[in-house]
Structure formats: C-alpha cells, structure tokens
Design a protein around this motif. Structure first.
Motif, short mmCIF file in Angstrom:
data_model
loop_
_atom_site.label_atom_id
_atom_site.label_comp_id
_atom_site.label_asym_id
_atom_site.label_seq_id
_atom_site.Cartn_x
_atom_site.Cartn_y
_atom_site.Cartn_z
N LYS A 225 35.06 35.35 -35.70
CA LYS A 225 35.62 36.68 -35.86
C LYS A 225 35.10 37.60 -34.77
N THR B 83 33.63 40.84 -33.14
CA THR B 83 32.66 41.80 -33.70
C THR B 83 32.44 43.02 -32.80
N LYS C 265 39.60 35.39 -35.09
CA LYS C 265 40.21 36.35 -36.01
C LYS C 265 39.80 37.77 -35.61
N ASN C 266 40.68 38.70 -35.93
CA ASN C 266 40.44 40.13 -35.64
C ASN C 266 40.38 40.45 -34.16
#
Lengths: 202, 515
Positions: free
Chosen positions: B233, B235, B479-480
């Motif tokens: 992910k 950050t 992700k993200n």
C-alpha cells in the motif's frame, strides 16, 4: 541584457535537439572528424585566420573568440539584408543572443556543441585548404549547404544546429519584428485586462 | 457553513523562497504529484469531497502577470528542461509544461473528447469495459462546463484557419472549427507562452484555485524523489525543495498520506515509479510511449495572413482521422516569427531571408498522427532517456499527413509550400507535390518534429500481466497508488489529449471517493 540572455527560442530547442543525444557527438561527429583527418593526412585544428586577431565583444559567457568569429561569419552569409527592408544583421547582437541561448543547455551537451563548432570551422581545411571563416561568400554558403543537406546524419545535425542558432539569434531580437509586421507581445500594449481566476463551479 | 470562494487572482503556493527550515514533515489524506491536467483535477475533486490534499509540483509557480508573450522567453520560463527535452536521437522535441499548472498553462486550448473509436478499442483490446462513451459522458460534460469549452465562433477563426477552411471546402473534405477551453479569448495568438490575461482556462485559473478554496495546499519547486509503500500500500512520498534560481536544494520533504495520486506526466511518472521500484511487476512501466509526432507545413500565399494574429488554432480537418482512413488530422495553426524561422528549410542566405521577409504571407498546418506505442522512457545513469523513433509502420501516415497538408495549402491558394524537412525541400506547384513528398526519406534527422502529447507509459488494462494500472487508474501492484495523467492511455488517441486527461482524472477521483 538579462532579458536577451533568457531568450531561448523554440527553434533553438529544435536546433539543439540533434546534439542532445550524447552518442551522436561522441561517435558521429568524431567519425566525421576522423574521416576528414584521414583524407587530409592530418587535421589542422585552428589553422590561423586573419579573423583571429579581430576584437571580440565583452560579455560572452559560453562562446570563446573562435566561436564568436565563426558565428560572425555565419551571420554575414546566412542573414543577407542588402536590398531588403529587413534590419541589417550587423545592427543585431546575433552572437550575444546565441551565447544567451546556450544557457539553456545541459553543460555537458554545451561543451560538446562548442567542440562541434570548432570541427565545423576547421573541417573546411580538408576540402578548401582554409577554415570556414576565411572562405569567400559563395564557397561559405555552399559549405553550409553541404553540411545541412548531408546524407551523413551527424554532419547534417551540426549543419542544422549552426544555421538554426544563427537564424534564431537574429529573429529572436524584437528589433527585427516590425520589418515583417510581427506584433510580438500585445496584451499589455493593448491594455487587455486579466480575467483572473474562474469562480468555483456551481 | 461559510461559503467557499476561490481567490479572484493568483494562487496561494508555498515556494522555495518561503521555506527556511531544512526539512518538512507533512501529512494529508492525499498527496498529489504534479499540478497539471491530471493532478489539478484530482486535487480539486478530492478536496471538494472533504479530503485533506497536498499538491507537490516540481516546477516553479509563475503567475500569469509574469508571462511575457515572447515564446523564446516562455520556453525557458515554463517548459520542461527549458524547452530542450528531446528524444534520444535528438530529432523530436518533446514539449511539456514545467510549472504550476503543467502543460495546461502552455497548450493551445484545443479540447477534443476522446474519439469513440478509441474508447471502443480500449474496451476490446485492453479490457477497459468501464470506459464506455455513456459512462464517460457526464465527466466530459462536467469538465467542458467547468472549463468553458466551446466551439470557436467565427471571430475565433483567424485568417490562417479561414484560408484553409476555404481550401477544405474546395477539396470537399471534412473540416470543423475547434472546441477550446477559453473564455473571452483576447485573440493575442500567444497561447504557447501562457495566457497573460487569464482567458485560457488552464489549471492555473480553474481547478487549482478551486482546490485551494477547498483547503488543498500547493508546494512548488518541490520534486518528488520517491514514492513510499508498505505491505503493498502507498504510504506517502519523499521530495526535495530546490531554489529554481540557484538549483540549490533547500529542504527535504516527507509527506505521509493514505493515498498517492501520481500525475507528473507521461515522461516523469514512469521515471518516478522506476526510481521507487514500484508497480512494475508487468515490466510495462515506461514502455508503450507514444506522442503524436507532429510537423508544421507552411504555405506561402499572395494575400496577407499574419499567422500570429487572432486565436492560434481555428479549424481542423478530420477527413482522415479514423485509423481506417489514415489515422491523422490536420490543424490550422498560427505561429510567430521565431517559430516560423525554425519549422522548415527554405534554403540558405537569400532564400531563407526571402522566406522570412514574406512572413505575413505564410500560413501553417500542424500534422498529428495516431502513432504506435513503440517508445520507452527509462533512466540512463542519472539522466532520463526518451527512446522513441517513429515506427516504420507509421511512415505511411506521416507522409500521407504531409501530402494532404500540401494539397490543402494549394487548394487554399498557396503559391508554394515548404516541407517540414531538415534538408531543403520546397514544393513550387501542385504538380510536383506528390513526387516531392514521396522523395522525403523518413528516418533519423529527416523531419522537423515536435511532440506536445506524450502518453501511454503506464497503461491501463484489465490484465495485470500486461498493464500497469487497473481500469480505474490504481496500480495493479500497489494499492492506494493512482495515476491520473496521460501515462494511462493504452494507445495514442490521435487528438489533443487534455480533455481525455481531465475526464479520466475526474472519473478516477469519483471512484476514489466512492470506494
């Protein structure tokens, strides 16, 4: 002057484009030089020219005396204005503008360009027994044409660069624009107000 | 609740000159990398939805009051690498904006929707079944309304385009007035130098001030050096603030964020992913680069054209736009003195000066082709490398586009046409047009080419093995981490890409908010 230094014209980007591939300069140009040297039985770098003793204006940052003399000669043959309404090239600081244009270049590329300029000047020794700066007008123009229209890509690229730098060094100067009715910047002259930011969408 | 109002002029931007500390630690819901078409739209839509947003822009903030309308100055002030960005062979300039607002500040305002047949192709070839014409319709409509996109009325068709329109009518070929994102065009012809009076609806005067009205914070002179991710992910990011005048680093920046939106453009976006060693399990990051290589074909007329006067882009010819008919368009495009001195080789000495002395009698046509995605963006030691050569498969389209431009010029009344070649090539009359164009030897250093439309280097697709991003712009691997710029395009789109980018960014932002 600062303004002039900052004037890096669009076509100069194009003009310098062929030089941005370092491999072209590392291999291609030196291949041309090598062939020339072989043909001449030795490459006479910087054969003395009467122009070498002519004065060079102060204020050039990147171009050295030899480059100044080269572009001065290019200006004479590539920018003829006799018999036209165009501003005489002698009244335009073409070489100073070119020097300013080189500011935009990556330093390594700029150094390779300067080396290429010396090559362009001296390669004429092979075919004409004189440096380019000492060729008569017709021969000088034909010499540039030979480079620009060459089938050898690096040679064509350098011919392209020297012509475009010379052309741009002249046409980027706003003094040349009224003669061709180019308006240049207009918004402030015409007093057009800013619309500012668009309000948020509803 | 207080009414949200955008500033009437200018932007609140934190610049290098505003920073005194050597490190900054920031935090937000979303960090957006890049403030051009993809970044600005995402920033606004997400800020409007209540997210805290930080926008990081590598280029400087240049308010429109500092635009000079002198292209030779603007290219240093506003463009990537001061206008010297090229492909590795050095025969194609790749022009991109590098300033707050990105390329939207310096584009020609041309506003095409993505052609239906391109979207169809994306659905069939790349599994983008969500990106239908119907699904995108409200997003197209939204950005068109927001940006004042309208069909050029008659007064926004300058003499350059008007003569070409007459030629197109004589030839019986399809032409249309452009749609442009501009309000109350002042007809100065200086679009490529930035709109000094804020008529162009660039991100500088629309989505960015709107985003800041909703609380977004913009940092200029701030180049992201790494995207951070943990456990698959995103950050946040690491960045550096550099003084644009001295080139000296002023501060290190870290931004902790739940979501990273990458919109640095189709050259910088893959470079950043490669440097970050992220999102490249497919091996496609940086590949599939396309750019609509374009040329400028100049005709000389008896009458005065003054191609720099009026709206820069008036009409276009779409007769051959569909790939089955050639895959290229012709755009009536004005230009100034310096640009016109560079686009052709009319000869040397007196030949060149005679060409320039007739400057007011010149008219221009821009050729754009639907090129194959054959290029690649990568690092060459510490320098970027744009490996792109026009594919041999695209040679027919390049020649056909130039040939059609020559014919259009003659039909429009041109007395001679200058070919966009490096070597000397002038077409003196219609009878020699085909032979002169056929004689162009395409290859390295043959044409004077420019690209304003880099695209395709992080393509979307349903198959993670062959694409970088999902059909909703999120990277398959991380992700993200979303991409919202022209890197997403699976193929080149033939037409000017800004509306496609705005639309995809809006669509992806909605997807983020809803999910």
């Amino acid at each position: 002057m600062t303004q002039n230094k900052n004037k890096a014209a669009s076509d100069v980007s194009a003009a310098l484009a062929p030089l941005s591939r370092r491999s072209v300069l590392k291999t291609g140009l030196w291949a041309v030089a090598g062939v020339s040297a072989l043909a001449a039985g030795g490459f006479a770098l910087l054969r003395p020219s009467p122009r070498d003793s002519l004065p060079v204006p102060a204020g050039l940052v990147h171009l050295e005396a030899q480059h100044y003399h080269l572009f001065s000669r290019l200006t004479e043959i590539l920018l003829p204005t006799d018999g036209t309404a165009l501003l005489p090239a002698a009244q335009v600081p073409v070489v100073n503008h070119i020097d300013g244009l080189l500011d935009a270049l990556d330093p390594a590329i700029r150094q390779q360009l300067l080396t290429g300029l010396a090559l362009f000047d001296n390669a004429a020794v092979v075919t004409h027994f004189k440096r380019f700066v000492d060729l008569p007008d017709a021969d000088a123009l034909a010499y540039v044409g030979d480079w620009v229209n060459s089938g050898v890509m690096p040679k064509r690229a350098l011919g392209f660069v020297v012509t475009k730098l010379t052309h741009t060094g002249y046409w980027m100067d706003s003094q040349t624009w009224p003669m061709v009715e180019f308006d240049g910047p207009v918004s402030r002259r015409w007093g057009i107000p800013s619309r500012g930011n668009q309000p948020l969408p509803g | 609740m207080a009414e949200i109002i955008a500033a009437s002029h200018g932007l609140v931007v934190t610049q290098a000159k505003d920073i005194s500390q050597s490190s900054l630690a920031l935090e937000a819901d979303v960090v957006v990398i890049g403030s051009g078409a993809g970044g600005a739209v995402a920033a606004y839509e997400l800020a409007k939805a209540g997210k805290s947003v930080i926008v990081l822009e590598a280029g400087p903030y240049v308010p429109s009051s500092e635009f000079t309308e002198d292209f030779s100055q603007a290219i240093v002030q506003l463009y990537e690498d001061k206008g010297t960005q090229t492909n590795a062979d050095g025969d194609l300039m790749v022009l991109q904006g590098r300033c707050v607002g990105g390329s939207t500040v310096v584009n020609g305002c041309v506003a095409f929707r993505t052609p239906d047949y391109i979207l169809d192709d994306w659905q069939k070839q790349y599994g983008l079944t969500n990106l239908t014409v119907d699904a995108l319709e409200p997003y197209f409509a939204r950005v068109e309304a927001n940006l004042g996109i309208h069909v050029n009325p008659e007064h926004e068709i300058n003499r350059n385009s008007a003569v070409l329109r007459e030629g197109a009518k004589k030839l019986g070929i399809s032409w249309k007035p452009f749609q442009r994102n501009i309000r109350e065009c002042a007809l100065t012809g200086h679009c490529l130098s930035g709109c000094a009076t804020d008529r162009k609806q660039s991100m500088l005067v629309t989505y960015l001030p709107w985003a800041t009205a909703h609380g977004a914070r913009i940092y200029a002179d701030t180049k992201v050096t790494q995207i951070l991710a943990e456990n698959g992910k995103a950050t946040g990011v690491l960045a550096e603030v550099t003084d644009p005048k001295t080139g000296v680093k002023k501060a290190d920046v870290s931004v902790k964020a739940k979501l990273v939106v990458l919109a640095a453009g189709a050259v910088q976006t893959p470079l950043l992913l490669q440097k970050s060693k992220l999102a490249n399990s497919s091996g496609q990051v940086g590949k599939n680069f396309a750019c609509h290589p374009s040329t400028f074909v100049v005709g000389q007329y008896e009458e005065d054209i003054h191609p720099w006067r009026g709206a820069m882009l008036g009409i276009y010819v779409d007769e051959w736009a569909h790939p089955s008919k050639g895959g290229y368009i012709l755009e009536g495009g004005g230009a100034g003195a310096v640009e016109l001195s560079a686009v052709t080789q009319p000869g040397l000495g007196e030949d060149f000066m005679d060409y320039m002395a007739n400057l007011k009698k010149l008219a221009g046509i821009v050729t754009l082709i639907h090129d194959h995605n054959v290029g690649e963006i990568s690092w060459d030691d510490d320098k970027k490398k744009i490996d792109y050569r026009v594919a041999e498969a695209d040679y027919p389209a390049m020649k056909a586009a130039i040939a059609s431009a020559v014919k259009l010029h003659f039909a429009s009344g041109a007395k001679k046409v200058y070919l966009p070649t490096v070597v000397h090539a002038v077409v003196e009359n219609p009878a020699e047009a085909d032979a002169k164009v056929a004689a162009i030897e395409l290859g390295l250093q043959s044409l004077r080419m420019v690209s304003y439309h880099p695209q395709g280097t992080c393509r979307m697709g349903s198959d993670a093995a062959t694409s970088v991003c999902t059909p909703y712009g999120e990277t398959h691997d991380v992700k993200n981490l979303f991409i919202t710029d022209a890197s997403l395009f699976p193929t080149s789109i033939i037409v000017n890409p800004q509306v496609t980018v705005y639309t995809l960014a809006s669509y992806i932002a909605d997807y983020i908010v809803q999910n």
